[in-house]
Scaffold this active site. Sequence first.
Site, mmCIF file in Angstrom:
data_model
loop_
_atom_site.group_PDB
_atom_site.id
_atom_site.type_symbol
_atom_site.label_atom_id
_atom_site.label_comp_id
_atom_site.label_asym_id
_atom_site.label_seq_id
_atom_site.Cartn_x
_atom_site.Cartn_y
_atom_site.Cartn_z
ATOM 1 N N GLU A 99 0.803 -1.223 0.000
ATOM 2 C CA GLU A 99 0.000 0.000 0.000
ATOM 3 C C GLU A 99 0.836 1.273 0.000
ATOM 4 O OE1 GLU A 99 -2.376 -0.636 3.469
ATOM 5 O OE2 GLU A 99 -3.926 -1.743 2.384
ATOM 6 N N GLU A 116 8.185 -21.453 7.401
ATOM 7 C CA GLU A 116 8.628 -20.586 8.496
ATOM 8 C C GLU A 116 9.861 -21.130 9.207
ATOM 9 O OE1 GLU A 116 6.203 -21.931 12.414
ATOM 10 O OE2 GLU A 116 5.066 -20.752 10.970
#
Length: 207
Positions: free
Chosen positions: A15, A46
């Site tokens: 954004e 992960e």
Amino acid sequence: GAGTSGRMGALDAAEIPPTFGLPADRVQAVIAGGARALLRAVEGAEDDAEAARWELRERELGSSDVVLAISASGETPFALGSFDIAHEVGARRIALTCNPVSSLAEAAEIAIAPVVGPEVIAGSTRMKGGLAQKMVLHLLSTSVMVRLGRIEGNLMTNMIPASAKLRERGARIVMELGGVDAATAADLFESADGNVAQAVELARRRA
């Protein structure tokens, strides 16, 4: 980051360019499992600390960069791996974790550790942990953009007007900050090729 933490980071990074006009390479998201992990869980990614180190080497992480590692537990190997390479090249290290006594917090130069308490569903950090991460990321990135002068007052003077709605908003910003009428603001906005900050400057020169 990995999982929800990585997705929160990627969302915020995505954004920033359209909202503040910052080049996309200035704020980059690195998520365990790569881009496919944004839409579907990549189990086990992960745990791969070396993948984080490799990814940041490929992006040529340097001493002028900052690594913001996100992990609710503060023990995610992928997040910790990013700090390994950051320390190696002299990049700054910021941790965002819900565990202030974690390995990630201890390895960071700055640790941001919101206290969220136990999750409603035990271990499901996509809930309170994820929400806290999103709030902190928005506060952090917006504060940085303010310090960089990417807004004026509370107006997005460096946004990328890529839609009709944003072009209308851009013209309104020119009208408000430049002190001109709507028609003049629209003309100046168009003559500046949609660059709000330039159009505002043109309007002020007319005053």
